[in-house]
Design a protein around this motif. Structure first.
Motif, PDB file in Angstrom:
ATOM      1  N   TRP A   1       0.827  -1.211   0.000  1.00  0.00           N
ATOM      2  CA  TRP A   1       0.000   0.000   0.000  1.00  0.00           C
ATOM      3  C   TRP A   1       0.859   1.258   0.000  1.00  0.00           C
ATOM      4  O   TRP A   1       0.473   2.274  -0.566  1.00  0.00           O
ATOM      5  CB  TRP A   1      -0.997   0.004   1.171  1.00  0.00           C
ATOM      6  N   ILE A   2       2.057   1.194   0.590  1.00  0.00           N
ATOM      7  CA  ILE A   2       2.963   2.337   0.560  1.00  0.00           C
ATOM      8  C   ILE A   2       3.515   2.496  -0.851  1.00  0.00           C
ATOM      9  O   ILE A   2       3.632   3.599  -1.366  1.00  0.00           O
ATOM     10  CB  ILE A   2       4.100   2.185   1.593  1.00  0.00           C
ATOM     11  N   GLN A   3       3.850   1.393  -1.491  1.00  0.00           N
ATOM     12  CA  GLN A   3       4.336   1.433  -2.867  1.00  0.00           C
ATOM     13  C   GLN A   3       3.299   2.068  -3.791  1.00  0.00           C
ATOM     14  O   GLN A   3       3.643   2.846  -4.676  1.00  0.00           O
ATOM     15  CB  GLN A   3       4.683   0.036  -3.364  1.00  0.00           C
ATOM     16  N   ASN A   4       2.029   1.741  -3.571  1.00  0.00           N
ATOM     17  CA  ASN A   4       0.975   2.273  -4.420  1.00  0.00           C
ATOM     18  C   ASN A   4       0.778   3.770  -4.233  1.00  0.00           C
ATOM     19  O   ASN A   4       0.438   4.466  -5.174  1.00  0.00           O
ATOM     20  CB  ASN A   4      -0.341   1.545  -4.153  1.00  0.00           C
ATOM     21  N   ILE A   5       1.021   4.270  -3.027  1.00  0.00           N
ATOM     22  CA  ILE A   5       0.876   5.709  -2.762  1.00  0.00           C
ATOM     23  C   ILE A   5       2.052   6.464  -3.355  1.00  0.00           C
ATOM     24  O   ILE A   5       1.891   7.508  -3.968  1.00  0.00           O
ATOM     25  CB  ILE A   5       0.761   5.979  -1.253  1.00  0.00           C
ATOM     26  N   ALA A   6       3.271   5.931  -3.139  1.00  0.00           N
ATOM     27  CA  ALA A   6       4.473   6.617  -3.616  1.00  0.00           C
ATOM     28  C   ALA A   6       4.609   6.426  -5.099  1.00  0.00           C
ATOM     29  O   ALA A   6       5.224   7.154  -5.791  1.00  0.00           O
ATOM     30  CB  ALA A   6       5.702   6.087  -2.899  1.00  0.00           C
TER      31      ALA A   6
END
Length: 91
Positions: free
Chosen positions: A86-91
């Protein structure tokens, strides 16, 4: 209502910011990335990015490999846990 959350992974703001920067460093691979580029992508101040990268360097989570006018190439320590999706998708 279950209060037992021992298996939950909670990130404070500092760790969340670390994860965002680590992801950007990871996707840059062997290409240089500049603080200004990371700041633009994440909507952070350049001084904030500088502070986060300094913290990651101090903790041994990243290592500077080479620097140029285009930016710096970093290596992420193999001891750093994987960045949540989910962090990868935001960044």
């Amino acid at each position: 209502f279950d209060n037992d959350i021992e298996d939950a992974y909670v990130l404070d703001n500092a760790e969340l910011n670390n994860a965002f920067i680590l992801h950007l460093i990871g996707v840059s691979g062997d290409k240089p990335i500049a603080y200004t580029e990371m700041a633009d992508i994440l909507g952070y101040n350049v001084k904030t990015v500088n502070s986060i990268v300094a913290r990651l360097l101090k903790r041994g989570m990243v290592e500077k490999l080479e620097s140029s006018r285009a930016g710096t190439v970093y290596a992420i320590s193999p001891d750093v846990p994987p960045i949540p999706k989910w962090i990868q998708n935001i960044a």
